[in-house]
Design an enzyme around this catalytic site. Structure first.
Site, short mmCIF file in Angstrom:
data_model
loop_
_atom_site.label_atom_id
_atom_site.label_comp_id
_atom_site.label_asym_id
_atom_site.label_seq_id
_atom_site.Cartn_x
_atom_site.Cartn_y
_atom_site.Cartn_z
N PHE A 1 -14.23 -3.06 0.52
CA PHE A 1 -15.20 -2.08 0.02
C PHE A 1 -15.01 -1.82 -1.47
O PHE A 1 -15.99 -1.70 -2.22
CB PHE A 1 -15.08 -0.78 0.83
CG PHE A 1 -14.95 -1.03 2.30
CD1 PHE A 1 -15.88 -1.83 2.96
CD2 PHE A 1 -13.89 -0.52 3.03
CE1 PHE A 1 -15.75 -2.11 4.31
CE2 PHE A 1 -13.75 -0.79 4.38
CZ PHE A 1 -14.68 -1.59 5.03
N ARG B 1 0.85 -1.21 0.00
CA ARG B 1 0.00 0.00 0.00
C ARG B 1 0.88 1.25 0.00
O ARG B 1 0.52 2.28 -0.54
CB ARG B 1 -0.97 0.00 1.18
CG ARG B 1 -0.29 -0.03 2.53
CD ARG B 1 -1.30 0.06 3.65
NE ARG B 1 -0.70 -0.32 4.92
CZ ARG B 1 -0.93 0.30 6.07
NH1 ARG B 1 -1.77 1.32 6.12
NH2 ARG B 1 -0.37 -0.11 7.20
N ASP C 1 -7.89 -6.09 12.77
CA ASP C 1 -9.27 -5.66 12.48
C ASP C 1 -10.21 -6.85 12.31
O ASP C 1 -11.41 -6.74 12.49
CB ASP C 1 -9.31 -4.80 11.21
CG ASP C 1 -9.06 -3.32 11.51
OD1 ASP C 1 -8.97 -2.97 12.71
OD2 ASP C 1 -8.93 -2.54 10.56
N HIS D 1 -5.27 -3.26 1.85
CA HIS D 1 -5.74 -4.05 2.99
C HIS D 1 -6.49 -5.31 2.56
O HIS D 1 -7.53 -5.65 3.09
CB HIS D 1 -6.63 -3.22 3.91
CG HIS D 1 -5.90 -2.09 4.57
ND1 HIS D 1 -5.39 -1.02 3.87
CD2 HIS D 1 -5.58 -1.85 5.87
CE1 HIS D 1 -4.79 -0.18 4.70
NE2 HIS D 1 -4.88 -0.66 5.92
N ARG E 1 -1.66 -4.58 3.57
CA ARG E 1 -1.40 -3.66 4.68
C ARG E 1 -0.03 -3.89 5.29
O ARG E 1 0.65 -2.92 5.66
CB ARG E 1 -2.46 -3.88 5.77
CG ARG E 1 -2.13 -3.15 7.05
CD ARG E 1 -3.24 -3.25 8.09
NE ARG E 1 -2.87 -2.50 9.29
CZ ARG E 1 -2.45 -3.07 10.42
NH1 ARG E 1 -2.37 -4.37 10.52
NH2 ARG E 1 -2.12 -2.32 11.47
N GLU F 1 -18.28 4.66 -0.80
CA GLU F 1 -17.48 4.01 -1.85
C GLU F 1 -18.25 3.87 -3.16
O GLU F 1 -17.67 3.99 -4.24
CB GLU F 1 -17.00 2.63 -1.38
CG GLU F 1 -16.05 2.67 -0.18
CD GLU F 1 -16.78 2.82 1.16
OE1 GLU F 1 -18.02 2.74 1.18
OE2 GLU F 1 -16.10 3.02 2.19
#
Lengths: 279, 313
Positions: free
Chosen positions: B83, B10, B117, B109, B167, B58
């Protein structure tokens, strides 16, 4: 264009809608007819476009967010000279460039593929943003159904447009009051529509969307509005112009049979005659 | 021993965008309130007027990108894979894919290395979703070098591209002077004769490590890096399968619909051989440190080695 000419043209657009849907034996006449005056005004008066150069860089853009009313858009485009009116009955036929919902790669004059409700307005917002980023003066118009605004994405787009003060964007809601399952206020009421757009920082104009004086005044006011996008809430009659389709949810997505087609065309011929008489 | 350089892809995404910004004036970057996490903040700092934060919306961001692209912009939409591909699937399909618009989707991610998460944010299904869209190019870079090259290639390519980033910091493995990135072209990293390991993304490094361990056991593994899942480099897969007769696929993604399925599609049709698909075995992830998750779900070198040994029994 004078109102009488616009009325005559809108009647031709309506004939094209009925003919296309009859030819397709399917499609959405009700919401195409309710918005026929708006389609006509946009393509014959309001927008800076060139049918001979559909991709003209600085043209005004139109996104039919309520894509199921493609017959209305196609009929306006055909009558404006983008392609032959004679092709309208090929709507939805295998191999036709007139797809059931607008396809920008197939049909001259279609600025965005659409039909999945709630998505067209976002694309229109993107076009309006592109104009702002490049300091261009083209304007962007998008037409939504009053049932369509039940989609959450519409309000995501409205929030962004209001936040960015996209005053080159005009959102038109065709408020014909009916969706597939019935009256919009019975299914899941979007009312008050005007207050909602106001809350999203839109300049809001309520009009009778089947009256050219009011349509003309609204688009003029939109153009003069700075620092805010405009929402025109156009009260219309679903199925407008065809006696047995007016105000009927049943004609949202149904094609007339041969007999009904004859009656519909007779209705519209009668209107043409009356308009001709008034000339 | 020199320290292994580790960079999250990323980071590479944000850096590559910033590096390309001056060269491609039509490049614009969109975010949905995650510019800090997707690392596009670097681009935002360099080109503030060309970074558009759409807020946490999004689907609208996707449509805005579509509209921008019809006016000549090259938009990158940035969000977490969950998303960007998941919530957005239908917007990507209908507003970008169907009109074949020049929009790039930078999905960060992805996979279980999201870590703490947990399952709601660990997208193991995005490759499957995106590769079903006609005309969509799907790229999964394996490290910093490849990720930056992929971003540039996507800008230069006209049409929709989905690029998957991670990530967690991962080892840089492609920092060779002769490294060349070409969309749709797999990379033969190590020649072998007994088994083919086809890997993508962070699992390329695991595959290389597993191949070393297999070598110690006298097993010669061929390792192929498939950075472009679609269009798939069929030739490199078929040639290797013909040679080794056994194929193992490794991906930080569900074994349903991803790299493994893409490879099986080709082999089943053109050269059937036994295949073992390593990845997430039709399950959700969970919270935990990225490295611990990779180990638990056997996507590290050791886990891949163990599963291949089992497969070759």
């Amino acid at each position: 264009m004078e109102n009488l000419e616009l009325q005559k043209m809108a009647n031709e657009v309506r004939k094209g809608i009925v003919t296309a849907v009859h030819g397709a034996k399917a499609g959405h006449p009700g919401g195409s007819l309710s918005a026929a005056d708006i389609f006509t005004y946009l393509y014959f008066d309001e927008m800076n476009i060139d049918p001979k150069n559909p991709k003209m860089e600085n043209r005004d853009r139109f996104v039919l967010s309520k894509g199921h009313t493609a017959p209305g858009l196609y009929s306006a485009l055909a009558n404006r000279g983008y392609f032959p009116v004679e092709d309208l009955p090929t709507l939805r036929h295998l191999g036709s460039y007139l797809q059931g919902h607008p396809c920008m790669q197939e049909t001259p004059g279609v600025d965005m593929s659409s039909g999945s409700l709630g998505q067209g307005i976002s694309a229109a917002v993107g076009m309006a943003l592109a104009a702002k980023l490049d300091n261009k003066d083209f304007r962007v118009y998008t037409l939504l159904g009053d049932g369509e605004i039940q989609e959450g994405q519409v309000w995501e787009a409205a929030m962004f447009a209001g936040h960015r003060a996209l005053d080159n964007l005009v959102v038109i809601v065709d408020n014909n009051g009916l969706q597939i399952d019935g009256k919009i206020e019975d299914v899941c009421s979007p009312y008050p529509i005007d207050k909602k757009f106001e809350a999203f920082n839109f300049h809001v104009i309520n009009i009778n969307g089947n009256d050219f004086d009011e349509i003309r005044a609204a688009f003029k006011e939109a153009k003069e509005t700075k620092g805010q996008p405009t929402a025109i809430i156009a009260k219309t009659v679903k199925g407008k112009g065809v006696s047995f389709m007016e105000g009927s949810a049943g004609w949202h997505g149904k094609a007339p049979n041969d007999e009904e087609y004859a009656i519909a065309m007779a209705d519209l011929d009668k209107i043409a005659e009356e308009l001709g008489g008034a000339n | 021993m020199a320290d292994v350089v580790k960079i999250a892809t990323r980071e590479s995404y944000g850096n590559a965008l910033a590096e390309c910004g001056a060269e491609f004036p039509n490049l614009v970057v969109l975010d949905a309130d995650l510019a800090g996490a997707t690392k596009t903040g670097v681009f935002k700092k360099a080109f503030p007027d060309r970074h558009i934060d759409c807020g946490i919306a999004e689907c609208n961001m996707t449509g805005i990108a579509a509209g921008l692209s019809t006016c000549g912009k090259i938009p990158f939409i940035s969000s977490f894979a969950m998303f960007a591909a998941g919530r957005n699937y239908e917007q990507v399909r209908n507003s970008i894919g169907y009109p074949h618009l020049n929009v790039k989707i930078g999905a960060t991610h992805a996979g279980i290395t999201v870590g703490e998460d947990g399952a709601t944010h660990q997208c193991n299904e995005d490759i499957a979703l995106m590769r079903t869209i006609p005309g969509m190019t799907v790229i999964v870079p394996s490290d910093d070098v490849e990720a930056k090259a992929a971003v540039r290639a996507a800008i230069e390519y006209v049409g929709p591209v989905y690029i998957r980033f991670g990530r967690a910091a991962v080892p840089v493995i492609n920092d060779q002077p002769d490294y060349k990135f070409e969309i749709g072209k797999g990379v033969l990293l190590k020649e072998g004769t007994d088994v083919t390991i086809v890997a993508t993304g962070i699992c390329v490094d695991s595959a290389l490590k597993a191949a070393e361990m297999l070598a110690a056991d006298g097993i010669s593994a061929e390792v192929i890096n498939i950075h472009t899942i679609k269009p798939l480099d069929e030739e490199i897969v078929l040639n290797s399968a013909k040679k080794t007769g056994k194929v193992v696929t490794v991906e930080e993604h569900s074994v349903i619909g991803g790299l493994g399925s893409a490879v099986c599609d080709v082999l089943a049709a053109k050269n059937p051989v036994p295949v073992k698909k390593l990845g997430m075995q039709d399950i959700y992830g969970e919270s935990g440190p990225a490295a611990a998750l990779v180990e638990k779900y056997k996507l590290d070198g050791k886990g891949v080695y163990a599963d291949i040994k089992d497969f070759l029994k």
